[in-house]
Write an enzyme that holds these catalytic residues in place. Structure first.
Site, PDB file in Angstrom:
ATOM      1  N   VAL A 170       6.727  47.945 -41.880  1.00 47.26           N
ATOM      2  CA  VAL A 170       5.342  47.541 -41.689  1.00 47.26           C
ATOM      3  C   VAL A 170       5.065  47.650 -40.189  1.00 47.26           C
ATOM      4  O   VAL A 170       5.989  47.686 -39.376  1.00 47.26           O
ATOM      5  CB  VAL A 170       5.047  46.108 -42.196  1.00 47.26           C
ATOM      6  CG1 VAL A 170       5.111  46.051 -43.720  1.00 47.26           C
ATOM      7  CG2 VAL A 170       5.986  45.100 -41.573  1.00 47.26           C
ATOM      8  N   SER A 171       3.794  47.699 -39.833  1.00 42.02           N
ATOM      9  CA  SER A 171       3.439  47.973 -38.443  1.00 42.02           C
ATOM     10  C   SER A 171       3.466  46.755 -37.531  1.00 42.02           C
ATOM     11  O   SER A 171       3.669  46.890 -36.332  1.00 42.02           O
ATOM     12  CB  SER A 171       2.053  48.609 -38.373  1.00 42.02           C
ATOM     13  OG  SER A 171       2.071  49.843 -39.045  1.00 42.02           O
ATOM     14  N   THR A 172       3.248  45.574 -38.090  1.00 40.76           N
ATOM     15  CA  THR A 172       3.189  44.376 -37.244  1.00 40.76           C
ATOM     16  C   THR A 172       4.025  43.252 -37.828  1.00 40.76           C
ATOM     17  O   THR A 172       4.334  43.234 -39.028  1.00 40.76           O
ATOM     18  CB  THR A 172       1.739  43.876 -37.082  1.00 40.76           C
ATOM     19  OG1 THR A 172       1.237  43.508 -38.372  1.00 40.76           O
ATOM     20  CG2 THR A 172       0.845  44.943 -36.466  1.00 40.76           C
TER      21      THR A 172
END
Length: 179
Positions: free
Chosen positions: A8-10
């Site tokens: 996931v990005s964050t």
């Protein structure tokens, strides 16, 4: 061994849906990053790549979890392939462990190669058109003709070191040597 990779990005995003899908696909070990896919330096991805063994299969829920662009995906899958490891993407139904999956993946690779060649053609055409209009491409010279004369004088007459001259003109030592 089936090895899963999730991303996931964050930090505030959740990996649960991906890890559940990877476990359902038979993943015995799952590596997970919470970092943008545009970053090539991803600690868990690197750890996974280091631990791959011939016969393993890397599984992702969607190919964009492994790479943000087709070019990156092709590069990573090539690294995986060189180690004798297969690749599966659940959402896109790509499985390089089967003949049909390899065909689909190679079609993607061919399209990417075609696009790279088209970009190169367009770039060459653009440079030729600019040249015909009198524009010269490339980086401007680091030193003017007068500065080159001064560099040679400092080196020959004053016996200054290349490193000192480079520092004075704020250029690399290689630039000074070429002058």
């Amino acid at each position: 061994m089936i090895i899963g990779y999730a991303r996931v990005s964050t930090d505030d995003q959740n990996l649960d849906a991906q890890t559940d899908a990877l476990k359902a696909a038979g993943a015995e070990r799952i590596f997970a990053d919470k970092i943008s896919g545009s970053k090539r330096d991803r600690p868990e991805l690197d750890a996974m790549l280091d631990q791959l063994r011939r016969g393993d299969v890397v599984v992702v829920t969607k190919y964009d979890r492994l790479a943000r662009s087709l070019r990156d995906l092709l590069d990573l899958v090539e690294v995986i392939k060189e180690r004798g490891v297969g690749f599966r993407s659940l959402a896109e139904d790509i499985d390089t462990t089967t003949p049909a999956g390899r065909l689909i993946f190679h079609v993607f690779a061919s399209i990417a190669q075609f696009e790279r060649e088209r970009i190169a053609e367009r770039t060459k055409e653009g440079l030729q058109a600019a040249k015909a209009r009198g524009r010269v491409g490339g980086r401007p010279p680091a030193l003017t003709a007068a500065q080159k004369v001064e560099v040679r004088r400092m080196r020959d007459d004053e016996q200054r070191q290349v490193s000192e001259i480079a520092r004075l003109f704020k250029v690399s030592e290689r630039t000074v040597r070429r002058a």
